[in-house]
Write a protein that holds these residues in place. Structure first.
Motif, PDB file in Angstrom:
ATOM      1  N   PHE A 170     -40.405  30.297 -18.104  1.00 37.29           N
ATOM      2  CA  PHE A 170     -39.484  30.518 -16.991  1.00 37.29           C
ATOM      3  C   PHE A 170     -38.313  31.418 -17.390  1.00 37.29           C
ATOM      4  CE2 PHE A 170     -35.783  29.437 -14.384  1.00 37.29           C
ATOM      5  CZ  PHE A 170     -36.298  29.545 -13.102  1.00 37.29           C
ATOM      6  N   TRP A 171     -37.606  31.024 -18.450  1.00 38.52           N
ATOM      7  CA  TRP A 171     -36.358  31.709 -18.775  1.00 38.52           C
ATOM      8  C   TRP A 171     -36.578  33.127 -19.284  1.00 38.52           C
ATOM      9  CZ3 TRP A 171     -32.609  29.837 -16.340  1.00 38.52           C
ATOM     10  CH2 TRP A 171     -32.482  28.462 -16.135  1.00 38.52           C
ATOM     11  N   HIS A 172     -37.592  33.328 -20.101  1.00 39.04           N
ATOM     12  CA  HIS A 172     -37.799  34.654 -20.671  1.00 39.04           C
ATOM     13  C   HIS A 172     -38.836  35.458 -19.878  1.00 39.04           C
ATOM     14  CE1 HIS A 172     -35.353  32.902 -23.689  1.00 39.04           C
ATOM     15  NE2 HIS A 172     -36.299  32.087 -24.107  1.00 39.04           N
ATOM     16  N   GLY A 173     -39.933  34.799 -19.507  1.00 34.32           N
ATOM     17  CA  GLY A 173     -40.964  35.512 -18.771  1.00 34.32           C
ATOM     18  C   GLY A 173     -40.565  35.871 -17.361  1.00 34.32           C
ATOM     19  N   LEU A 174     -39.893  34.943 -16.647  1.00 37.04           N
ATOM     20  CA  LEU A 174     -39.527  35.186 -15.253  1.00 37.04           C
ATOM     21  C   LEU A 174     -38.098  35.701 -15.113  1.00 37.04           C
ATOM     22  CD1 LEU A 174     -40.021  35.088 -12.229  1.00 37.04           C
ATOM     23  CD2 LEU A 174     -39.508  32.637 -12.262  1.00 37.04           C
ATOM     24  N   ILE A 175     -37.128  34.916 -15.574  1.00 38.65           N
ATOM     25  CA  ILE A 175     -35.732  35.294 -15.352  1.00 38.65           C
ATOM     26  C   ILE A 175     -35.357  36.551 -16.135  1.00 38.65           C
ATOM     27  CG2 ILE A 175     -33.327  34.582 -15.611  1.00 38.65           C
ATOM     28  CD1 ILE A 175     -34.733  33.098 -13.399  1.00 38.65           C
ATOM     29  N   PRO A 183     -29.030  44.436 -21.648  1.00 37.61           N
ATOM     30  CA  PRO A 183     -29.454  43.356 -22.546  1.00 37.61           C
ATOM     31  C   PRO A 183     -28.394  42.268 -22.734  1.00 37.61           C
ATOM     32  CG  PRO A 183     -30.154  45.456 -23.438  1.00 37.61           C
ATOM     33  CD  PRO A 183     -29.296  45.769 -22.258  1.00 37.61           C
ATOM     34  N   ILE A 184     -27.125  42.669 -22.864  1.00 43.15           N
ATOM     35  CA  ILE A 184     -26.057  41.680 -23.066  1.00 43.15           C
ATOM     36  C   ILE A 184     -25.942  40.764 -21.855  1.00 43.15           C
ATOM     37  CG2 ILE A 184     -23.571  41.371 -23.340  1.00 43.15           C
ATOM     38  CD1 ILE A 184     -24.970  42.266 -25.860  1.00 43.15           C
ATOM     39  N   ILE A 185     -26.018  41.339 -20.666  1.00 37.22           N
ATOM     40  CA  ILE A 185     -25.927  40.536 -19.445  1.00 37.22           C
ATOM     41  C   ILE A 185     -27.129  39.610 -19.337  1.00 37.22           C
ATOM     42  CG2 ILE A 185     -26.032  40.637 -16.923  1.00 37.22           C
ATOM     43  CD1 ILE A 185     -24.265  43.114 -17.060  1.00 37.22           C
ATOM     44  N   ARG A 186     -28.319  40.113 -19.669  1.00 39.24           N
ATOM     45  CA  ARG A 186     -29.508  39.260 -19.616  1.00 39.24           C
ATOM     46  C   ARG A 186     -29.372  38.075 -20.566  1.00 39.24           C
ATOM     47  NH1 ARG A 186     -32.663  44.309 -18.995  1.00 39.24           N
ATOM     48  NH2 ARG A 186     -32.860  44.439 -21.267  1.00 39.24           N
ATOM     49  N   ILE A 187     -28.947  38.338 -21.783  1.00 39.91           N
ATOM     50  CA  ILE A 187     -28.799  37.260 -22.771  1.00 39.91           C
ATOM     51  C   ILE A 187     -27.772  36.238 -22.281  1.00 39.91           C
ATOM     52  CG2 ILE A 187     -27.936  36.724 -25.084  1.00 39.91           C
ATOM     53  CD1 ILE A 187     -29.156  39.408 -25.986  1.00 39.91           C
ATOM     54  N   ALA A 188     -26.641  36.730 -21.778  1.00 43.65           N
ATOM     55  CA  ALA A 188     -25.580  35.826 -21.320  1.00 43.65           C
ATOM     56  C   ALA A 188     -26.036  34.982 -20.138  1.00 43.65           C
ATOM     57  CB  ALA A 188     -24.333  36.637 -20.948  1.00 43.65           C
ATOM     58  N   ALA A 199     -31.342  28.424 -26.165  1.00 44.09           N
ATOM     59  CA  ALA A 199     -31.533  29.455 -25.134  1.00 44.09           C
ATOM     60  C   ALA A 199     -31.051  30.812 -25.626  1.00 44.09           C
ATOM     61  CB  ALA A 199     -30.789  29.060 -23.860  1.00 44.09           C
ATOM     62  N   LEU A 200     -29.916  30.830 -26.316  1.00 44.14           N
ATOM     63  CA  LEU A 200     -29.378  32.076 -26.856  1.00 44.14           C
ATOM     64  C   LEU A 200     -30.353  32.695 -27.855  1.00 44.14           C
ATOM     65  CD1 LEU A 200     -27.045  34.096 -27.224  1.00 44.14           C
ATOM     66  CD2 LEU A 200     -26.102  32.540 -28.955  1.00 44.14           C
ATOM     67  N   ARG A 260     -38.352  39.660 -15.544  1.00 45.90           N
ATOM     68  CA  ARG A 260     -38.655  40.146 -14.201  1.00 45.90           C
ATOM     69  C   ARG A 260     -37.417  40.236 -13.318  1.00 45.90           C
ATOM     70  NH1 ARG A 260     -43.444  36.707 -11.800  1.00 45.90           N
ATOM     71  NH2 ARG A 260     -43.389  38.395 -10.247  1.00 45.90           N
ATOM     72  N   ILE A 261     -36.665  39.152 -13.196  1.00 43.38           N
ATOM     73  CA  ILE A 261     -35.545  39.138 -12.259  1.00 43.38           C
ATOM     74  C   ILE A 261     -34.359  39.956 -12.776  1.00 43.38           C
ATOM     75  CG2 ILE A 261     -33.809  37.630 -11.202  1.00 43.38           C
ATOM     76  CD1 ILE A 261     -35.999  35.574 -10.805  1.00 43.38           C
ATOM     77  N   LEU A 262     -34.111  39.905 -14.078  1.00 47.45           N
ATOM     78  CA  LEU A 262     -32.958  40.607 -14.640  1.00 47.45           C
ATOM     79  C   LEU A 262     -33.341  41.918 -15.332  1.00 47.45           C
ATOM     80  CD1 LEU A 262     -31.064  37.566 -16.211  1.00 47.45           C
ATOM     81  CD2 LEU A 262     -30.633  38.669 -14.005  1.00 47.45           C
ATOM     82  N   GLN A 263     -34.502  42.448 -15.011  1.00 47.04           N
ATOM     83  CA  GLN A 263     -34.992  43.623 -15.737  1.00 47.04           C
ATOM     84  C   GLN A 263     -34.081  44.834 -15.625  1.00 47.04           C
ATOM     85  OE1 GLN A 263     -38.522  45.529 -13.980  1.00 47.04           O
ATOM     86  NE2 GLN A 263     -38.395  44.028 -12.334  1.00 47.04           N
ATOM     87  N   ASN A 264     -33.316  44.946 -14.550  1.00 49.96           N
ATOM     88  CA  ASN A 264     -32.449  46.106 -14.369  1.00 49.96           C
ATOM     89  C   ASN A 264     -31.040  45.895 -14.914  1.00 49.96           C
ATOM     90  OD1 ASN A 264     -34.459  47.623 -13.032  1.00 49.96           O
ATOM     91  ND2 ASN A 264     -34.031  46.545 -11.113  1.00 49.96           N
ATOM     92  N   SER A 265     -30.787  44.726 -15.489  1.00 52.03           N
ATOM     93  CA  SER A 265     -29.476  44.454 -16.087  1.00 52.03           C
ATOM     94  C   SER A 265     -29.465  44.907 -17.541  1.00 52.03           C
ATOM     95  CB  SER A 265     -29.159  42.958 -16.007  1.00 52.03           C
ATOM     96  OG  SER A 265     -29.167  42.506 -14.678  1.00 52.03           O
TER      97      SER A 265
END
Length: 231
Positions: A141-146, A156-161, A195-196, A149-154
């Motif tokens: 869920f967290w890495h494969g989907l969120i 890397p720092i924003i995705r990790i946070a 998660a981090l 897929r969902i945060l792909q245009n953000s």
């Protein structure tokens, strides 16, 4: 005609992306809601409610993983990182989980065995298997989907946070029963660190399934760090 088709495709993609976000955040909300009214799983275990401990421990990861799989999330998803060598990714996939486990053990491990009943290892091994499965499910869920897929245009720092913060939001309702001070020293600290670590590994270019394996190792280490609960 070509422009119209492109505009229609863009509109369809935007609607699909919006729907995916709604589904994902609804899943997060539904997974977290029971935590508002129930005790943290460790408290259930310590009170002798073994089945409740197992059920509540797996509830959120299972619900989230099901959501990811039902929305066709692939275990092969990854970010291409041509500037990061395969050797570095492989080293990180091993060393980062070991580092997280080392921190968890340092924080929570209590020397252990004197006075414990024979056969203690069976319950600890069961806990290791359960938490390994929980971490694998979480990763879908967290890495494969969120993250992918969902945060792909953000960035890397924003995705990790965001992955780290949203992961903690699942467990935050338990602070009603445990208190915030206890939570920050135990499960919020633990799950935030896990998660981090997973988010960083994914940003290095590992596939979802590879991050799953890394978090399986972390799950085993998490159970060992808290082994004294499982006798």
């Amino acid at each position: 005609m070509t422009t119209q088709l492109q505009d229609k495709q863009s509109s369809d993609d935007a609607r699909a992306s919006k729907t995916l976000r709604i589904v994902a955040f609804s899943a997060i909300f539904l997974a977290a809601i029971p935590h508002l009214f129930l005790q943290f799983p460790h408290a259930l275990l310590m009170s002798g409610q073994d089945r409740a401990w197992i059920g509540l421990s797996v509830w959120a990861p299972l619900a989230l993983a099901a959501t990811a799989l039902l929305t066709d999330t692939s275990l092969e998803g990854r970010f291409e990182r041509p500037n990061i060598s395969a050797a570095i990714r492989t080293a990180a996939a091993v060393l980062v989980p070991l580092g997280v486990v080392a921190v968890l053990v340092q924080l929570h491990f209590q020397p252990p065995f004197l006075g414990r009943p024979l056969g203690w290892e069976k319950s600890v091994l069961m806990a290791m298997g359960m938490y390994a499965a929980i971490q694998a499910l979480d990763s879908v869920f967290w890495h494969g989907l969120i993250q992918h897929r969902i945060l792909q245009n953000s960035s890397p720092i924003i995705r990790i946070a965001l992955v780290t913060i949203l992961s903690l939001a699942i467990w935050l309702p338990f602070t009603v029963s445990t208190g915030f001070a206890v939570a920050t020293k135990t499960y919020l600290l633990d799950f935030g660190l896990i998660a981090l670590a997973g988010a960083i590994l994914f940003e290095l270019g590992l596939k979802t399934r590879s991050v799953m394996l890394a978090r399986v190792l972390i799950g085993v280490g998490y159970a060992w760090a808290y082994h004294n609960l499982f006798f």
